[in-house]
Write a protein that holds these residues in place. Structure first.
Motif, mmCIF file in Angstrom:
data_model
loop_
_atom_site.group_PDB
_atom_site.id
_atom_site.type_symbol
_atom_site.label_atom_id
_atom_site.label_comp_id
_atom_site.label_asym_id
_atom_site.label_seq_id
_atom_site.Cartn_x
_atom_site.Cartn_y
_atom_site.Cartn_z
ATOM 1 N N VAL A 1 22.372 -38.748 37.589
ATOM 2 C CA VAL A 1 22.154 -38.237 38.946
ATOM 3 C C VAL A 1 21.237 -37.032 38.825
ATOM 4 O O VAL A 1 21.646 -35.988 38.314
ATOM 5 N N SER A 2 20.007 -37.154 39.348
ATOM 6 C CA SER A 2 19.010 -36.116 39.123
ATOM 7 C C SER A 2 19.257 -34.856 39.925
ATOM 8 O O SER A 2 18.767 -33.801 39.579
ATOM 9 N N GLU A 3 19.986 -34.916 41.019
ATOM 10 C CA GLU A 3 20.191 -33.729 41.856
ATOM 11 C C GLU A 3 21.551 -33.078 41.629
ATOM 12 O O GLU A 3 21.968 -32.227 42.409
ATOM 13 N N GLN A 4 22.254 -33.450 40.581
ATOM 14 C CA GLN A 4 23.564 -32.864 40.315
ATOM 15 C C GLN A 4 23.556 -32.151 38.966
ATOM 16 O O GLN A 4 22.879 -32.568 38.024
ATOM 17 N N TRP A 5 24.347 -31.073 38.913
ATOM 18 C CA TRP A 5 24.416 -30.227 37.720
ATOM 19 C C TRP A 5 25.873 -29.988 37.329
ATOM 20 O O TRP A 5 26.705 -29.661 38.169
ATOM 21 N N ASP A 6 26.141 -30.168 36.049
ATOM 22 C CA ASP A 6 27.440 -29.739 35.495
ATOM 23 C C ASP A 6 27.268 -28.301 35.025
ATOM 24 O O ASP A 6 26.456 -28.027 34.135
ATOM 25 N N LEU A 7 28.033 -27.399 35.622
ATOM 26 C CA LEU A 7 27.820 -25.977 35.293
ATOM 27 C C LEU A 7 29.135 -25.225 35.167
ATOM 28 O O LEU A 7 30.204 -25.688 35.584
ATOM 29 N N LEU A 8 29.001 -24.058 34.581
ATOM 30 C CA LEU A 8 30.113 -23.117 34.462
ATOM 31 C C LEU A 8 29.577 -21.765 34.882
ATOM 32 O O LEU A 8 28.605 -21.263 34.308
ATOM 33 N N MET A 9 30.187 -21.181 35.897
ATOM 34 C CA MET A 9 29.699 -19.943 36.509
ATOM 35 C C MET A 9 30.804 -18.895 36.449
ATOM 36 O O MET A 9 31.965 -19.169 36.765
ATOM 37 N N ILE A 10 30.477 -17.697 35.998
ATOM 38 C CA ILE A 10 31.459 -16.623 35.901
ATOM 39 C C ILE A 10 31.279 -15.681 37.071
ATOM 40 O O ILE A 10 30.148 -15.342 37.456
ATOM 41 N N CYS A 11 32.402 -15.259 37.680
ATOM 42 C CA CYS A 11 32.298 -14.356 38.835
ATOM 43 C C CYS A 11 33.518 -13.470 38.945
ATOM 44 O O CYS A 11 34.615 -13.808 38.460
ATOM 45 N N ASP A 12 33.339 -12.332 39.590
ATOM 46 C CA ASP A 12 34.429 -11.398 39.860
ATOM 47 C C ASP A 12 35.280 -11.968 40.987
ATOM 48 O O ASP A 12 34.752 -12.409 42.017
ATOM 49 N N ASN A 13 36.603 -11.926 40.800
ATOM 50 C CA ASN A 13 37.503 -12.531 41.779
ATOM 51 C C ASN A 13 38.321 -11.479 42.515
ATOM 52 O O ASN A 13 39.468 -11.715 42.883
ATOM 53 N N ARG A 14 37.741 -10.313 42.704
ATOM 54 C CA ARG A 14 38.434 -9.227 43.404
ATOM 55 C C ARG A 14 37.553 -8.705 44.527
ATOM 56 O O ARG A 14 36.332 -8.595 44.391
ATOM 57 N N THR A 15 38.191 -8.347 45.641
ATOM 58 C CA THR A 15 37.493 -7.656 46.720
ATOM 59 C C THR A 15 37.371 -6.188 46.370
ATOM 60 O O THR A 15 37.930 -5.718 45.376
ATOM 61 N N ALA A 16 36.659 -5.456 47.204
ATOM 62 C CA ALA A 16 36.533 -4.010 46.979
ATOM 63 C C ALA A 16 37.886 -3.327 47.029
ATOM 64 O O ALA A 16 38.100 -2.290 46.391
ATOM 65 N N ALA A 17 38.812 -3.911 47.780
ATOM 66 C CA ALA A 17 40.153 -3.335 47.882
ATOM 67 C C ALA A 17 41.065 -3.783 46.749
ATOM 68 O O ALA A 17 42.220 -3.358 46.673
ATOM 69 N N GLY A 18 40.557 -4.666 45.857
ATOM 70 C CA GLY A 18 41.355 -5.126 44.733
ATOM 71 C C GLY A 18 42.146 -6.383 44.995
ATOM 72 O O GLY A 18 42.937 -6.797 44.140
ATOM 73 N N ASP A 19 41.950 -7.024 46.155
ATOM 74 C CA ASP A 19 42.683 -8.258 46.477
ATOM 75 C C ASP A 19 42.016 -9.456 45.796
ATOM 76 O O ASP A 19 40.800 -9.489 45.584
ATOM 77 N N VAL A 20 42.834 -10.470 45.488
ATOM 78 C CA VAL A 20 42.322 -11.699 44.889
ATOM 79 C C VAL A 20 41.581 -12.513 45.946
ATOM 80 O O VAL A 20 42.057 -12.672 47.078
ATOM 81 N N ILE A 21 40.415 -13.056 45.571
ATOM 82 C CA ILE A 21 39.615 -13.850 46.511
ATOM 83 C C ILE A 21 40.002 -15.323 46.454
ATOM 84 O O ILE A 21 40.328 -15.937 47.473
ATOM 85 N N LEU A 22 39.979 -15.896 45.248
ATOM 86 C CA LEU A 22 40.243 -17.322 45.084
ATOM 87 C C LEU A 22 41.502 -17.530 44.251
ATOM 88 O O LEU A 22 41.696 -16.855 43.224
ATOM 89 N N PRO A 23 42.356 -18.451 44.642
ATOM 90 C CA PRO A 23 43.521 -18.771 43.815
ATOM 91 C C PRO A 23 43.092 -19.578 42.594
ATOM 92 O O PRO A 23 42.127 -20.347 42.646
ATOM 93 N N LEU A 24 43.809 -19.388 41.495
ATOM 94 C CA LEU A 24 43.512 -20.146 40.294
ATOM 95 C C LEU A 24 43.722 -21.636 40.529
ATOM 96 O O LEU A 24 44.614 -22.051 41.285
ATOM 97 N N ASN A 25 42.862 -22.438 39.897
ATOM 98 C CA ASN A 25 42.923 -23.904 39.964
ATOM 99 C C ASN A 25 42.573 -24.458 41.356
ATOM 100 O O ASN A 25 42.839 -25.632 41.639
ATOM 101 N N TYR A 26 41.988 -23.627 42.210
ATOM 102 C CA TYR A 26 41.590 -24.101 43.543
ATOM 103 C C TYR A 26 40.393 -25.036 43.417
ATOM 104 O O TYR A 26 39.453 -24.784 42.656
ATOM 105 N N ASN A 27 40.385 -26.171 44.164
ATOM 106 C CA ASN A 27 39.288 -27.129 44.203
ATOM 107 C C ASN A 27 38.519 -26.964 45.511
ATOM 108 O O ASN A 27 39.102 -27.021 46.595
ATOM 109 N N PHE A 28 37.200 -26.752 45.401
ATOM 110 C CA PHE A 28 36.372 -26.543 46.584
ATOM 111 C C PHE A 28 36.122 -27.879 47.303
ATOM 112 O O PHE A 28 35.857 -28.906 46.660
#
Length: 388
Positions: free
Chosen positions: A349-376
């Motif tokens: 599939v030419s328009e699809q990418w298998d990737l791994l992206m690292i990101c901060d999972n905290r808001t400025a107030a220190g709250d969690v943004i995404l739950p672990l193991n969440y599927n988009f």
């Protein structure tokens, strides 16, 4: 630039660990309500680096005995007791604690009697600092001992020779008594003389000259050994800055092994996070390497999976992922930003990418943004490139 979509993107922790004891044992203490608790991480290398410290003002006593180690591990960050302390579980360890504390006490005794500056100063004075002293142990003193042993030996040898006892076994003892007495009566006197010769037997025979030789040879051998010991001690003093510090250092390293063995009976996490699995409880017998807890850090996460995007994605590309959690009607979308750390084209599939992206999972107030193991969700999630 085109907007991409999530095909099967999901949230995974960057840091996670299945925690286990490095030794077998029975769990003696563990909270029954650890699941879901947030725990703090402990860098055990920091503790290892401090194990050789001594009590302030007392170089003889090591600071890190069993009580001190337990106190540190229980609440290293000074938190309130309860959930969030660094110590998660511990094994029965009375034997390990006793061995450690005994070694710490014996080390203190060794320091005070053998390795303190005062003791070492006296040792150097006696064995090394004044080699011209004619009574120094290494010189005249042991020579005088050997001379005295020779004097006694040769004197007895001459005496045995005069008696005819050289190399002769004595089978009986002889005692001679010569008695003389004079009685005065008036103008005259009466004199009495008596002679007694007594021989005794029936006991263990003796070999005086052989016993003398044996004592002499034993004394010479002992003096030679004492001389060697004195010479070795003088050499220890000659290189005292190295030798004595090596000896006390070797004692400290043997204690370090006991300290490490005691630390191995405690369970803690190297990084903070959430307890997401509890596999054993208080009273359970566990083997070394058998998981007891699973801890996952939700502060920094990977978004891993497949993304549909018409354009080039490379390692280092910055992305923004926007979604509505759980596709809740009327809910405001959330956005997380991160960097691609691994990527490759999806098979066939030419328009699809298998990737791994690292990101901060905290808001400025220190709250969690995404739950672990969440599927988009494909429909409610968009992916935008913010920097190449």
């Amino acid at each position: 630039m085109a907007t991409g979509k999530s095909v099967n993107l999901r949230v995974r922790p960057v840091m996670s660990a299945d925690l286990s004891f490095p030794v077998d044992g029975v769990i003696s203490r563990q909270s029954p309500v650890m699941l879901g608790s947030r725990v703090e991480g402990l860098d055990v290398e920091v503790l290892y680096a401090m194990l050789g410290q001594t009590v302030e003002g007392d170089s003889s006593r090591l600071l890190w005995d069993s009580k001190r180690i337990f106190s540190y591990l229980f609440n290293v960050a000074g938190q309130a007791a309860g959930h969030g302390v660094t110590l998660l579980s511990r094994l029965r360890s009375a034997s390990e604690a006793a061995d450690l504390d005994r070694a710490v006490m014996m080390r203190q005794n060794a320091y005070l009697t053998s390795y303190s500056p005062e003791v070492l100063s006296e040792v150097r004075r006696v064995y090394y600092e004044d080699p011209s002293d004619e009574w120094a142990v290494r010189h005249r003193l042991l020579k005088a001992v050997e001379d005295d042993a020779g004097l006694i030996h040769h004197g007895l040898t001459d005496a045995y020779r005069r008696r005819g006892w050289s190399n002769k076994v004595i089978e009986e003892t002889t005692s001679i008594s010569d008695n003389k007495a004079t009685q005065y009566s008036g103008a005259g006197n009466i004199q009495f003389e008596g002679f007694t010769d007594t021989k005794s037997g029936g006991y263990e025979f003796r070999h005086p000259s052989g016993e003398n030789d044996l004592r002499y040879h034993q004394s010479r051998a002992a003096v030679r050994q004492e001389f060697l010991n004195a010479w070795r001690m003088s050499e220890m003093c000659r290189y005292g800055d190295t030798t004595f510090s090596n000896e006390i250092g070797a004692i400290d390293r043997s204690i370090r092994k006991l300290q490490s063995a005691y630390i191995d009976t405690f369970l803690f996490t190297p990084t903070g996070g959430i307890v997401t699995g509890v596999f054993h409880g208080q009273g359970d017998y566990v083997r070394a390497g058998e998981p007891v807890f699973r801890v996952e850090d939700d502060g920094t996460v990977y978004l891993v999976g497949t993304v549909k995007y018409r354009g080039m994605l490379r390692i280092g590309t910055m992305l923004e992922v926007s979604t509505t959690l759980f596709e809740a009607a009327g809910a405001a979308p959330i956005t997380v930003a991160g960097e691609i750390v691994a990527v490759r084209g999806h098979d066939s599939v030419s328009e699809q990418w298998d990737l791994l992206m690292i990101c901060d999972n905290r808001t400025a107030a220190g709250d969690v943004i995404l739950p672990l193991n969440y599927n988009f969700d494909f429909e409610s999630t968009s992916v935008e490139v913010t920097a190449p």
